[in-house]
Write a protein that holds these residues in place. Structure first.
Motif, PDB file in Angstrom:
ATOM      1  N   LEU A   1       0.826  -1.207   0.000  1.00 48.58           N
ATOM      2  CA  LEU A   1       0.000   0.000   0.000  1.00 48.58           C
ATOM      3  C   LEU A   1       0.860   1.256   0.000  1.00 48.58           C
ATOM      4  O   LEU A   1       0.540   2.246  -0.672  1.00 48.58           O
ATOM      5  N   ALA A   2       1.959   1.232   0.746  1.00 47.89           N
ATOM      6  CA  ALA A   2       2.853   2.393   0.782  1.00 47.89           C
ATOM      7  C   ALA A   2       3.508   2.609  -0.580  1.00 47.89           C
ATOM      8  O   ALA A   2       3.659   3.744  -1.041  1.00 47.89           O
ATOM      9  N   HIS A   3       3.878   1.528  -1.232  1.00 45.61           N
ATOM     10  CA  HIS A   3       4.567   1.617  -2.525  1.00 45.61           C
ATOM     11  C   HIS A   3       3.609   1.988  -3.654  1.00 45.61           C
ATOM     12  O   HIS A   3       3.872   2.905  -4.432  1.00 45.61           O
ATOM     13  N   GLU A   4       2.474   1.288  -3.726  1.00 49.72           N
ATOM     14  CA  GLU A   4       1.546   1.486  -4.837  1.00 49.72           C
ATOM     15  C   GLU A   4       0.546   2.614  -4.588  1.00 49.72           C
ATOM     16  O   GLU A   4       0.057   3.237  -5.540  1.00 49.72           O
ATOM     17  N   GLY A   5       0.233   2.863  -3.312  1.00 54.78           N
ATOM     18  CA  GLY A   5      -0.785   3.852  -2.985  1.00 54.78           C
ATOM     19  C   GLY A   5      -0.203   5.122  -2.407  1.00 54.78           C
ATOM     20  O   GLY A   5       0.381   5.945  -3.097  1.00 54.78           O
ATOM     21  N   TYR A   6      -0.385   5.277  -1.104  1.00 53.68           N
ATOM     22  CA  TYR A   6       0.101   6.470  -0.416  1.00 53.68           C
ATOM     23  C   TYR A   6       1.201   6.086   0.561  1.00 53.68           C
ATOM     24  O   TYR A   6       1.011   5.168   1.356  1.00 53.68           O
ATOM     25  N   PRO A   7       2.356   6.758   0.505  1.00 52.96           N
ATOM     26  CA  PRO A   7       2.681   7.940  -0.309  1.00 52.96           C
ATOM     27  C   PRO A   7       3.413   7.613  -1.618  1.00 52.96           C
ATOM     28  O   PRO A   7       4.161   8.456  -2.120  1.00 52.96           O
ATOM     29  N   GLY A   8       3.181   6.430  -2.179  1.00 55.65           N
ATOM     30  CA  GLY A   8       3.917   5.996  -3.367  1.00 55.65           C
ATOM     31  C   GLY A   8       3.325   6.451  -4.685  1.00 55.65           C
ATOM     32  O   GLY A   8       3.066   7.631  -4.904  1.00 55.65           O
ATOM     33  N   HIS A   9       3.084   5.479  -5.600  1.00 57.52           N
ATOM     34  CA  HIS A   9       2.698   5.811  -6.967  1.00 57.52           C
ATOM     35  C   HIS A   9       1.396   6.607  -7.074  1.00 57.52           C
ATOM     36  O   HIS A   9       1.307   7.574  -7.839  1.00 57.52           O
ATOM     37  N   LEU A  10       0.384   6.184  -6.320  1.00 57.12           N
ATOM     38  CA  LEU A  10      -0.908   6.862  -6.444  1.00 57.12           C
ATOM     39  C   LEU A  10      -0.796   8.310  -5.991  1.00 57.12           C
ATOM     40  O   LEU A  10      -1.337   9.216  -6.631  1.00 57.12           O
ATOM     41  N   TYR A  11      -0.099   8.531  -4.898  1.00 59.09           N
ATOM     42  CA  TYR A  11       0.094   9.912  -4.428  1.00 59.09           C
ATOM     43  C   TYR A  11       0.831  10.736  -5.473  1.00 59.09           C
ATOM     44  O   TYR A  11       0.435  11.877  -5.772  1.00 59.09           O
ATOM     45  N   ALA A  12       1.910  10.189  -6.033  1.00 56.10           N
ATOM     46  CA  ALA A  12       2.691  10.919  -7.036  1.00 56.10           C
ATOM     47  C   ALA A  12       1.851  11.232  -8.265  1.00 56.10           C
ATOM     48  O   ALA A  12       1.962  12.319  -8.853  1.00 56.10           O
ATOM     49  N   TYR A  13       0.994  10.284  -8.656  1.00 52.32           N
ATOM     50  CA  TYR A  13       0.126  10.481  -9.820  1.00 52.32           C
ATOM     51  C   TYR A  13      -0.871  11.606  -9.557  1.00 52.32           C
ATOM     52  O   TYR A  13      -1.069  12.506 -10.387  1.00 52.32           O
ATOM     53  N   LEU A  14      -1.515  11.580  -8.391  1.00 51.18           N
ATOM     54  CA  LEU A  14      -2.474  12.626  -8.047  1.00 51.18           C
ATOM     55  C   LEU A  14      -1.784  13.981  -7.923  1.00 51.18           C
ATOM     56  O   LEU A  14      -2.323  15.009  -8.343  1.00 51.18           O
ATOM     57  N   TYR A  15      -0.604  13.987  -7.354  1.00 50.17           N
ATOM     58  CA  TYR A  15       0.145  15.239  -7.199  1.00 50.17           C
ATOM     59  C   TYR A  15       0.443  15.848  -8.564  1.00 50.17           C
ATOM     60  O   TYR A  15       0.307  17.054  -8.755  1.00 50.17           O
ATOM     61  N   SER A  16       0.824  15.005  -9.522  1.00 41.85           N
ATOM     62  CA  SER A  16       1.145  15.509 -10.858  1.00 41.85           C
ATOM     63  C   SER A  16      -0.087  16.093 -11.534  1.00 41.85           C
ATOM     64  O   SER A  16      -0.002  17.072 -12.280  1.00 41.85           O
ATOM     65  N   LYS A  17      -1.263  15.515 -11.271  1.00 43.03           N
ATOM     66  CA  LYS A  17      -2.499  16.044 -11.860  1.00 43.03           C
ATOM     67  C   LYS A  17      -2.865  17.394 -11.261  1.00 43.03           C
ATOM     68  O   LYS A  17      -3.434  18.257 -11.931  1.00 43.03           O
ATOM     69  N   GLN A  18      -2.525  17.600 -10.002  1.00 42.29           N
ATOM     70  CA  GLN A  18      -2.876  18.838  -9.322  1.00 42.29           C
ATOM     71  C   GLN A  18      -1.810  19.927  -9.498  1.00 42.29           C
ATOM     72  O   GLN A  18      -2.012  21.065  -9.076  1.00 42.29           O
ATOM     73  N   ALA A  19      -0.684  19.572 -10.112  1.00 39.61           N
ATOM     74  CA  ALA A  19       0.430  20.510 -10.261  1.00 39.61           C
ATOM     75  C   ALA A  19       0.423  21.220 -11.615  1.00 39.61           C
ATOM     76  O   ALA A  19       1.402  21.880 -11.966  1.00 39.61           O
ATOM     77  N   ASN A  20      -0.666  21.044 -12.374  1.00 39.17           N
ATOM     78  CA  ASN A  20      -0.802  21.693 -13.683  1.00 39.17           C
ATOM     79  C   ASN A  20       0.296  21.285 -14.669  1.00 39.17           C
ATOM     80  O   ASN A  20       0.729  22.100 -15.486  1.00 39.17           O
ATOM     81  N   LEU A  21       0.743  20.057 -14.578  1.00 40.92           N
ATOM     82  CA  LEU A  21       1.695  19.546 -15.557  1.00 40.92           C
ATOM     83  C   LEU A  21       0.945  19.171 -16.831  1.00 40.92           C
ATOM     84  O   LEU A  21      -0.272  18.983 -16.821  1.00 40.92           O
ATOM     85  N   SER A  22       1.670  19.060 -17.923  1.00 46.57           N
ATOM     86  CA  SER A  22       1.035  18.647 -19.167  1.00 46.57           C
ATOM     87  C   SER A  22       0.562  17.202 -19.046  1.00 46.57           C
ATOM     88  O   SER A  22       1.102  16.428 -18.243  1.00 46.57           O
ATOM     89  N   ASN A  23      -0.439  16.837 -19.834  1.00 49.44           N
ATOM     90  CA  ASN A  23      -0.940  15.469 -19.802  1.00 49.44           C
ATOM     91  C   ASN A  23       0.153  14.463 -20.126  1.00 49.44           C
ATOM     92  O   ASN A  23       0.177  13.350 -19.593  1.00 49.44           O
ATOM     93  N   PHE A  24       1.064  14.861 -21.026  1.00 46.24           N
ATOM     94  CA  PHE A  24       2.162  13.957 -21.376  1.00 46.24           C
ATOM     95  C   PHE A  24       3.026  13.659 -20.154  1.00 46.24           C
ATOM     96  O   PHE A  24       3.385  12.502 -19.897  1.00 46.24           O
ATOM     97  N   MET A  25       3.355  14.699 -19.381  1.00 47.30           N
ATOM     98  CA  MET A  25       4.213  14.502 -18.214  1.00 47.30           C
ATOM     99  C   MET A  25       3.485  13.727 -17.115  1.00 47.30           C
ATOM    100  O   MET A  25       4.123  13.060 -16.300  1.00 47.30           O
ATOM    101  N   ILE A  26       2.147  13.805 -17.116  1.00 51.71           N
ATOM    102  CA  ILE A  26       1.384  13.066 -16.105  1.00 51.71           C
ATOM    103  C   ILE A  26       1.399  11.568 -16.401  1.00 51.71           C
ATOM    104  O   ILE A  26       1.563  10.746 -15.496  1.00 51.71           O
TER     105      ILE A  26
END
Length: 211
Positions: free
Chosen positions: A28-53
């Motif tokens: 859960l830590a690796h795949e969810g929070y604070p791992g991949h899922l957190y990083a993915y959500l953070y990138s969506k909220q950081a106004n990055l381009s869709n490609f970078m997300i």
């Protein structure tokens, strides 16, 4: 989840592994929070381009996930309230810290130094591992070149940056700001991550008068 939505995020667990609470916690830590899922959500909220997300550099993506998983067990180790919990946390931390190191070293041996199965066996036997597993490990590594190395090398790249920043900044080190910097460009290559880190350190050191 969809690029344009943060309303529903899901993690699917393997029912066969739920009895192992330590494995479930690490996963859960690796795949969810604070791992991949957190990083993915953070990138969506950081106004990055869709490609970078949606783009993923394996060393950065897995480096982040293994780095924060390690941080979880470090937190458990430092906050254990009984000797038994502390001993378990120490074991889990050591296991997490050393994970993927063996595969990373053997990957370099095979794909850079030209190791054969006999070389892998010699390496394992010489370091207290079971040399009889050499053929199985050799086949695993040649089927997935650099995959395991991305986990091992990526993790220690993040750990190195963290330890260096903490040492230089001392009382001015801020974990939240530092981790935000690590994710500020999405899952990028390590060269860009290094450049981002150096700019962050230069700015922060200047702010606090650190030479």
């Amino acid at each position: 989840s969809a690029l344009d939505s943060t309303s529903a995020e899901k993690i699917t667990l393997n029912q066969l592994r739920l009895d192992d609470k330590n494995d479930t916690l690490s996963t859960l830590a690796h795949e969810g929070y604070p791992g991949h899922l957190y990083a993915y959500l953070y990138s969506k909220q950081a106004n990055l381009s869709n490609f970078m997300i949606v783009h993923s550099n394996t060393a950065h993506a897995e480096g982040w996930a293994t780095y924060v998983s390690l941080s979880l067990f470090k937190h458990l180790k430092e906050n254990a309230d009984t000797q038994l919990k502390k001993a378990l946390a120490n074991y889990l931390y050591a296991t997490e810290y050393s994970s993927f190191l063996l595969e990373t070293r053997i990957d370099v041996g095979i794909h850079y130094q030209g190791w054969k199965i006999s070389d892998v066996k010699s390496y394992l036997d010489g370091r207290g591992y079971n040399g009889d597993a050499a053929q199985e490990i050799y086949r695993l590594i040649i089927e997935q070149p650099t995959v395991y190395a991305a986990y091992g090398y990526g993790k220690y790249y993040f750990v190195h940056l963290h330890d260096e920043a903490q040492k230089i900044l001392g009382e001015h080190y801020n974990e939240i700001e530092f981790n935000a910097m690590l994710l500020s460009n999405g899952w990028t290559n390590l060269e860009l991550l290094q450049q981002t880190y150096e700019r962050y350190m230069a700015k922060t050191c200047h702010k606090y008068g650190i030479k």
